[in-house]
Design an enzyme around this catalytic site. Structure first.
Site, PDB file in Angstrom:
ATOM      1  CG  HIS A   1     -14.493  -1.658   4.763  1.00 59.61           C
ATOM      2  ND1 HIS A   1     -13.441  -1.159   4.044  1.00 59.61           N
ATOM      3  CD2 HIS A   1     -15.058  -0.600   5.372  1.00 59.61           C
ATOM      4  CE1 HIS A   1     -13.376   0.145   4.210  1.00 59.61           C
ATOM      5  NE2 HIS A   1     -14.351   0.512   5.007  1.00 59.61           N
TER       6      HIS A   1
ATOM      7  CE  LYS B   1     -16.205   2.409   2.201  1.00 59.67           C
ATOM      8  NZ  LYS B   1     -15.984   3.553   3.099  1.00 59.67           N
TER       9      LYS B   1
ATOM     10  CD  GLU C   1      -8.171   3.803   4.099  1.00 60.70           C
ATOM     11  OE1 GLU C   1      -8.531   4.800   3.470  1.00 60.70           O
ATOM     12  OE2 GLU C   1      -7.529   2.869   3.582  1.00 60.70           O
TER      13      GLU C   1
ATOM     14  CD  GLU D   1      -2.518  -2.595   6.282  1.00 59.79           C
ATOM     15  OE1 GLU D   1      -2.629  -1.518   6.860  1.00 59.79           O
ATOM     16  OE2 GLU D   1      -3.460  -3.128   5.658  1.00 59.79           O
TER      17      GLU D   1
ATOM     18  NE  ARG E   1     -14.584  11.003   2.831  1.00 58.02           N
ATOM     19  CZ  ARG E   1     -13.697  10.030   2.752  1.00 58.02           C
ATOM     20  NH1 ARG E   1     -12.411  10.270   2.979  1.00 58.02           N
ATOM     21  NH2 ARG E   1     -14.063   8.801   2.457  1.00 58.02           N
TER      22      ARG E   1
ATOM     23  CD  GLU F   1     -12.239   3.204   5.619  1.00 54.60           C
ATOM     24  OE1 GLU F   1     -12.889   3.930   4.873  1.00 54.60           O
ATOM     25  OE2 GLU F   1     -11.280   2.495   5.225  1.00 54.60           O
TER      26      GLU F   1
ATOM     27  CE  LYS G   1      -3.956  -2.012   2.478  1.00 54.18           C
ATOM     28  NZ  LYS G   1      -4.972  -1.830   3.537  1.00 54.18           N
TER      29      LYS G   1
ATOM     30  CG  ASN H   1     -12.468   7.513   5.656  1.00 59.38           C
ATOM     31  OD1 ASN H   1     -11.522   7.520   4.885  1.00 59.38           O
ATOM     32  ND2 ASN H   1     -13.193   6.442   5.869  1.00 59.38           N
TER      33      ASN H   1
ATOM     34  NE  ARG I   1     -20.914   4.923  -1.937  1.00 65.32           N
ATOM     35  CZ  ARG I   1     -19.681   5.315  -1.632  1.00 65.32           C
ATOM     36  NH1 ARG I   1     -18.837   5.667  -2.608  1.00 65.32           N
ATOM     37  NH2 ARG I   1     -19.274   5.343  -0.386  1.00 65.32           N
TER      38      ARG I   1
END
Ligand code: MV4
Length: 448
Positions: free
Chosen positions: A208, A237, A288, A200, A292, A275, A158, A290, A338
């Site tokens: 997730h 997603k 990680e 990782e 926001r 997450e 990553k 986020n 979505r």
């Protein structure tokens, strides 16, 4: 007290933020590019200003221009939404320097979480489990191979600055790793100006699961439970739901506590998401953070009754949270999908003129949309044209609602991913809650 907010974003999230402002009697300023002159959100705001040409550097990423409009309109605050400038620490600093409140965390904490290597170290310090892997930057492919043999394949290579899957690759052998290393580092350097890499252990058949948190400027932190977002395609997603059907109440509580600890250790403020990957034994590992508001925030709102955007504004105003952890309860089940303007078979974006646009309607149906009938979807931005959120008292009920709602949706003139969504939702595997990160790969094989 914030009286006027400039929304530095577009599409459905700009509309969502304007609605939250109206509810609180706050004036709104929209900004738009030449490609978005006819977008619904532009007409919802009290004032609207053209930023420039469609290219994002000349429009939604143009910090100076956005700040100039904020000053000229006497906006007290800027809401950055998601994407664009939302996780740009320099933008937060510029806003603050100009005396304009940035609705989000401080630039310093955004900057720290923007580096995945620094974020892993910070989480370890906070006592939050991280995915087994490397501590710092790996400089060369030779070093990578050495450490890879200690961690054991398969490995996720990553990029520290990565996002949207850029710089990320699964590798199974020394050979693959050597081949992948330089290329991914270079890509990350090109996209983010930072080629730092880490590794990782790849966790297979994990889920997730992310925890939504709210933190005020007085040290109060609550979590709003989890969202499960394991169904992703190419790091996008597709389906998000809350609560997770997989984790026990005990795991839910432990993850919530870990997220709160992390936020307190970081001194993080405003809304944010931690997450995690959760393995088959319900062990959870930080992935990680986020910093926001997220696309999928509505599912959390539906099961908690909270208005996360409204809370973001309260927090930015310096107010203390009015809720405590004990006040929060999970009510029912919510699922979001979505809706993308894309070909359901090839997955290519499908911009064009929408000739018919009829949304599903119902008491337990929530539409967050960016477009209307007789509207042109342009090729310049993310092809997401809206989100459909349904609520049920149980997951089964929510699924039934969602299938009916998706079948009611009538969109003509452009192609959408609705057939793909129906195939995912109306499957035995989804209905059984067998929604690991392997779902799309194993279940949804396109027909070409
Ligand atoms: C992982 C992983 C398994 N192991 N990292 C991170 C960013 C996100 N977009 C995908 N991420 C993942 N990171 C380790 N060490 C699994 C995912 C992942 C995923 C991977 C492939 C296909 C679908 C996925 C859905 C969620 C998470």
């Amino acid at each position: 007290m914030i009286k006027k907010i400039l929304i530095a974003n577009r599409g459905e999230i700009a509309a969502r933020i304007i609605r939250a402002c109206k509810k609180q009697g706050i004036q709104t300023v929209a900004v738009y590019s030449e490609a978005d002159q006819k977008a619904p959100y532009v007409f919802m705001a009290d004032e609207s200003f053209l930023l420039g040409p469609p290219r994002v550097v000349e429009s939604y990423l143009n910090m100076e221009k956005i700040l100039r409009i904020a000053k000229e309109t006497n906006a007290d605050a800027i809401h950055p939404g998601y994407g664009f400038l939302s996780e740009n620490d320099q933008f937060e600093k510029k806003c603050t320097a100009a005396g304009i409140i940035f609705i989000g965390p401080t630039g310093d904490v955004m900057n720290k979480m923007g580096s995945k290597i620094a974020a892993r170290a910070a989480m370890q310090e906070a006592g939050v489990p991280i995915v087994p892997g490397t501590d710092g930057v790996i400089d060369t492919a030779e070093d990578a191979v050495k450490v890879a043999n200690e961690i054991g394949y398969p490995i996720m290579l990553k990029a520290s600055a990565g996002g949207g899957g850029i710089g990320m690759q699964v590798v199974h052998t020394d050979d693959e790793l050597i081949k992948a290393f330089a290329g991914n580092s270079k890509r990350a350097q090109t996209f983010f100006g930072d080629g730092a890499m880490f590794m990782e252990k790849k966790l297979d058949h994990a889920r997730h699961i992310e925890i939504q948190i709210l933190a005020d400027q007085h040290g109060n932190v609550v979590h709003l439970f989890e969202r499960e977002c394991s169904i992703q395609r190419r790091n996008q997603k597709v389906v998000e739901e809350a609560p997770s059907t997989f984790i026990s109440d005990q795991t839910r509580q432990k993850m919530g506590e870990a997220a709160i600890n992390a936020v307190k250790t970081l001194g993080y403020t405003n809304a944010g998401t931690i997450e995690f990957l959760v393995d088959e034994q319900e062990q959870f590992y930080f992935l990680e953070m986020n910093t926001r508001i997220q696309v999928e925030h509505p599912v959390t709102e539906e099961i908690t009754g909270m208005d996360i955007v409204e809370e973001q504004i309260h927090i930015a105003n310096g107010k203390a949270l009015t809720i405590e952890q004990g006040d929060l309860k999970i009510d029912g089940h919510a699922i979001e999908v979505r809706i993308y303007a894309e070909d359901p078979v090839t997955f290519f974006p499908s911009p064009g003129h929408i000739t018919t646009f009829t949304k599903p309607i119902g008491e337990r149906i929530r539409n967050e949309v960016a477009v209307t009938e007789n509207y042109d979807v342009t090729p310049f931005y993310d092809p997401m044209i809206g989100k459909l959120i349904v609520k049920g008292s149980t997951r089964d009920e929510a699924i039934k609602q969602l299938i009916e709602a998706l079948q009611q949706y009538k969109i003509e003139g452009i192609k959408t991913n609705i057939p793909m969504l129906l195939k995912v939702i109306d499957s035995d595997r989804f209905k059984a809650g067998d929604t690991t990160t392997a779902f799309v790969e194993e279940h949804y094989l396109p027909t070409v």
